[in-house]
Design an enzyme around this catalytic site. Structure first.
Site, PDB file in Angstrom:
ATOM      1  N   ILE A 159       0.856  -1.065   0.105  1.00  0.00           N
ATOM      2  CA  ILE A 159       0.049   0.062  -0.077  1.00  0.00           C
ATOM      3  C   ILE A 159       0.911   1.215  -0.068  1.00  0.00           C
ATOM      4  CG2 ILE A 159      -1.679   1.411   1.441  1.00  0.00           C
ATOM      5  CD1 ILE A 159      -2.755  -1.389   2.253  1.00  0.00           C
ATOM      6  N   TYR A 160       1.868   1.378   0.869  1.00  0.00           N
ATOM      7  CA  TYR A 160       2.831   2.373   1.044  1.00  0.00           C
ATOM      8  C   TYR A 160       3.820   2.446  -0.381  1.00  0.00           C
ATOM      9  CZ  TYR A 160       7.060   4.825   2.107  1.00  0.00           C
ATOM     10  OH  TYR A 160       8.151   5.729   2.118  1.00  0.00           O
ATOM     11  N   GLY A 161       4.135   1.255  -0.799  1.00  0.00           N
ATOM     12  CA  GLY A 161       5.173   1.128  -1.931  1.00  0.00           C
ATOM     13  C   GLY A 161       4.109   1.725  -3.152  1.00  0.00           C
ATOM     14  N   SER A 163       1.890   3.823  -3.404  1.00  0.00           N
ATOM     15  CA  SER A 163       1.690   5.466  -3.089  1.00  0.00           C
ATOM     16  C   SER A 163       2.909   6.012  -3.591  1.00  0.00           C
ATOM     17  CB  SER A 163       1.236   5.759  -1.963  1.00  0.00           C
ATOM     18  OG  SER A 163       2.262   5.554  -0.945  1.00  0.00           O
ATOM     19  N   LYS A 164       4.148   5.499  -3.243  1.00  0.00           N
ATOM     20  CA  LYS A 164       5.417   5.891  -3.620  1.00  0.00           C
ATOM     21  C   LYS A 164       5.672   5.732  -5.138  1.00  0.00           C
ATOM     22  CE  LYS A 164       6.851   8.020  -0.006  1.00  0.00           C
ATOM     23  NZ  LYS A 164       7.061   9.419   0.254  1.00  0.00           N
TER      24      LYS A 164
END
Length: 254
Positions: A159-161, A163-164
């Protein structure tokens, strides 16, 4: 590290989007020690933002705080417009973002959406507003804090990855769109950073400190780089991981 031709001078004025970020403050401290004299810290009004401003003032900079909320893109034009109305900005550092909690966010999709809105859509809005202002003044650098995690989705933090990954692609395209205008866009891809934001998490291989990221940012500015990996070895490591067959990649403890 891919670089455009010609060196650049370090900034005299700095706008930080994400004024309480440990990495951003390390960058600000390093630049103040070199040449920077005026700093705008943009973030949600809080004691932490005021403490950060007081800390940088003690280092000799003229520091002002600016109310800014990544999750309120309709306010970005007004908030950032006031900064550029005060004088030229030599460098803007887009440093806001949230890590989230992968396991929890998978169970609570609205939390996952907040991660995406902060790290990507909020950054798209702030990045475009800032880039246009830099272009209007005819010079400046936009430094975007991306992450090595955006190079390939991992089970542990997709999820974080993701977005980045969106932010990174946006910033690269923005840099191409601004090429030749006098505005320099630099994407910084650190690995795991030991900071307050990652306190309590097990450090990953090739972990770095905010100060090491700041050193890399300074070097990138001096070289007018377009992409900076921190540490540099991550460029090779992520290239290998990106090209692994999916069946092999899934078996890795990542």
């Amino acid at each position: 590290m891919r670089a455009a031709p010609g060196p650049t001078r370090l900034p005299r004025s700095l706008l930080v989007l994400g004024g309480t970020s440990g990495i951003a403050l390390a960058v600000a401290r390093r630049l103040i020690a070199r040449r920077t004299r005026t700093v705008w810290l943009a973030g949600r009004p809080s004691p932490a933002l005021e403490e950060a401003a007081a800390h940088l003032r003690a280092l000799g900079a003229d520091v002002r705080t600016v109310p800014f909320d990544a999750l309120d893109p309709e306010s970005h034009e007004t908030a950032l417009g006031k900064v550029f109305a005060e004088g030229p900005v030599d460098m803007a550092l887009l440093a806001f973002g949230v890590l989230g909690d992968q396991a929890y966010d998978e169970r609570e999709p609205l939390n996952a959406v907040r991660v995406a809105q902060t790290n990507y859509t909020g950054a798209v809005s702030a990045g475009l507003v800032t880039a246009r202002s830099l272009q209007n003044q005819g010079h400046g650098s936009l430094v975007v804090l991306s992450a090595a995690a955006g190079e390939r989705a991992r089970r542990a933090d997709f999820i974080y990855g993701s977005s980045k990954a969106g932010l990174d692609t946006f910033a690269q395209g923005l840099g191409d769109a601004l090429y030749g205008t006098g505005v320099h866009v630099m994407v910084v891809r650190p690995g795991f950073v030991r900071s307050g934001a990652t306190a309590g998490r097990e450090a990953e291989p090739f972990a770095v400190t905010p100060e090491e990221v700041a050193t890399a940012v300074e070097l990138g500015l001096r070289r007018r780089s377009e992409t900076v990996w921190v540490p540099g070895v991550l460029r090779l490591v992520t290239s290998v991981l990106r090209h692994l067959p999916r069946a092999v990649f899934r078996r890795l403890p990542l």
